[in-house]
Design an enzyme around this catalytic site. Structure first.
Site, mmCIF file in Angstrom:
data_model
loop_
_atom_site.group_PDB
_atom_site.id
_atom_site.type_symbol
_atom_site.label_atom_id
_atom_site.label_comp_id
_atom_site.label_asym_id
_atom_site.label_seq_id
_atom_site.Cartn_x
_atom_site.Cartn_y
_atom_site.Cartn_z
ATOM 1 N N HIS A 1 0.825 -1.199 0.000
ATOM 2 C CA HIS A 1 0.000 0.000 0.000
ATOM 3 C C HIS A 1 0.871 1.265 0.000
ATOM 4 O O HIS A 1 1.930 1.314 0.633
ATOM 5 C CB HIS A 1 -0.913 0.032 1.220
ATOM 6 C CG HIS A 1 -2.148 -0.784 1.071
ATOM 7 N ND1 HIS A 1 -3.046 -0.597 0.039
ATOM 8 C CD2 HIS A 1 -2.643 -1.809 1.820
ATOM 9 C CE1 HIS A 1 -4.042 -1.455 0.164
ATOM 10 N NE2 HIS A 1 -3.833 -2.206 1.231
ATOM 11 N N CYS B 1 -0.040 2.616 -4.649
ATOM 12 C CA CYS B 1 -0.848 3.788 -4.953
ATOM 13 C C CYS B 1 -0.077 5.063 -4.617
ATOM 14 O O CYS B 1 0.789 5.066 -3.741
ATOM 15 C CB CYS B 1 -2.146 3.763 -4.152
ATOM 16 S SG CYS B 1 -3.228 2.362 -4.509
#
Length: 367
Positions: free
Chosen positions: A167, A223
């Protein structure tokens, strides 16, 4: 010298007033005692942004503390040869943030480095949840130590690689050194309790100390990862392959380049984008869309130059089919193989950033 500390409650980077022993966070109002001092180097002259600066502090000698005081305190591997890599894959297993392909990303990247680019296995530090060694789990502390190890004692001619699959996020920047007002971050396994790793720290740990003659490649499958190394220049490329270098040097004058070395980063998407999480079947082996496109560009012989590499990665991702579930970064490897790259494209565009500008279609790609 400007000093920064992380808020003990919300982990926002805070400026520490000269001589102060504590600081109150304007966001959550918590009082933080001096912890994790981060001294930033003096700003360079405008003419020296893209040139070697012999006056800039060189990479710390073995055993010296890192810029963020996270020198290794565990039994990390010794340095082996001129090629070295840190590979980090985090699945956040059994949590609401769980991802499906990140550990596979790490394994695929290790295979690529060993078998295609002749990295010795003993020179690759793997951080995944599958590791039994507590120092090899991708916690915030261990990732910090691994990044320090990556550049520790590097010499001219060395080739370094940092691969991360997991992440990524953003947080507000309050120091004025981000064009969009946000710092990019990586989320270690324990980020919910220990906080994220901010791009300022990544830059200070593996970018700024890099000496002349050393090359570092970062491959970041996450991301909001476009400028997660805080490098001065971003290659803004359109779908026809035309590009220009976007200047991301902060108006504050804070130095974000290297000590003469070369750093090039491939990231999964732009700062304002998320990488797609797609998986067609529960029994399908998944890998990250960006990691898969990076490896495939090389395997297909399309990674001759950095420009060709970036174009190939974007083309592969645009043609990827799958079940879009925004927010993660895994895609069905089997679906890609079965469809031959046809179908719905993923809404992400890999990015290229560097510490200095160059002709992306002239410079050969190599690790």
């Amino acid at each position: 010298m400007l000093m920064l500390v992380n808020c003990s409650n919300c982990h926002t980077p805070l400026q520490l007033p000269t001589g102060a022993l504590s600081v109150r966070c304007a966001i959550c109002h918590a009082v933080t005692l001096i912890a994790e001092p981060r001294g930033l180097p003096p700003p360079p002259s405008p003419s020296s942004f893209t040139h070697y600066r012999p006056d800039y502090p060189r990479a710390p000698p073995p055993g010296a503390p890192s810029p963020y005081n996270h020198a290794p305190h565990g039994p990390l591997s010794s340095v082996h040869g001129s090629k070295r890599a840190v590979i980090c894959g985090i699945s956040y297993k059994n949590s609401r943030q769980e991802l499906k392909g990140c550990v596979n990303d790490a394994k695929c990247m290790k295979y690529l480095l060993v078998n295609r680019f002749n990295f010795p296995e003993s020179s690759i530090l793997m951080l995944t949840e599958e590791e039994a060694d507590p120092y090899r789990r991708p916690t915030k502390s261990n990732i910090r130590m691994a990044l320090y190890w990556l550049v520790q004692g590097c010499q001219p001619g060395d080739s370094l690689v940092f691969h991360y699959s997991g992440h990524g996020s953003q947080q507000r920047n309050y120091t004025g050194d981000e064009i969009d007002g946000y710092d990019e971050t990586l989320c270690p396994l324990d980020f919910e309790t220990q906080g994220m790793i901010v791009d300022d720290e990544i830059n200070a740990t593996i970018v700024r100390p890099l000496p002349l003659g050393v090359k570092l490649h970062a491959i970041i499958d996450a991301c909001h990862s476009g400028t997660v190394l805080d490098l001065p220049f971003l290659c803004r490329m359109d779908r026809n392959g035309r590009y220009f270098w976007e200047d991301h040097r902060p108006r504050t004058g804070v130095w974000k380049g290297t000590n003469g070395g070369q750093v090039i980063s491939f990231s999964g998407c732009d700062d304002d984008q998320t990488s797609a999480d797609t998986s067609a079947l529960s029994r399908v082996t998944s890998t990250g869309a960006m990691t898969y496109s990076f490896i495939q560009a090389i395997e297909r012989g399309q990674g001759t130059t950095y420009g060709a590499m970036l174009n190939s990665m974007r083309s592969i991702i645009r043609s990827t089919d799958g079940d879009l579930m925004g927010g993660g970064m895994v895609t069905s490897l089997l679906t890609m193989l079965l469809t031959g790259g046809s179908g719905v494209g993923l809404r992400q565009e890999p990015q290229l950033t560097a510490n200095e500008t160059f002709d992306v279609y002239a410079m050969p790609f190599s690790l």
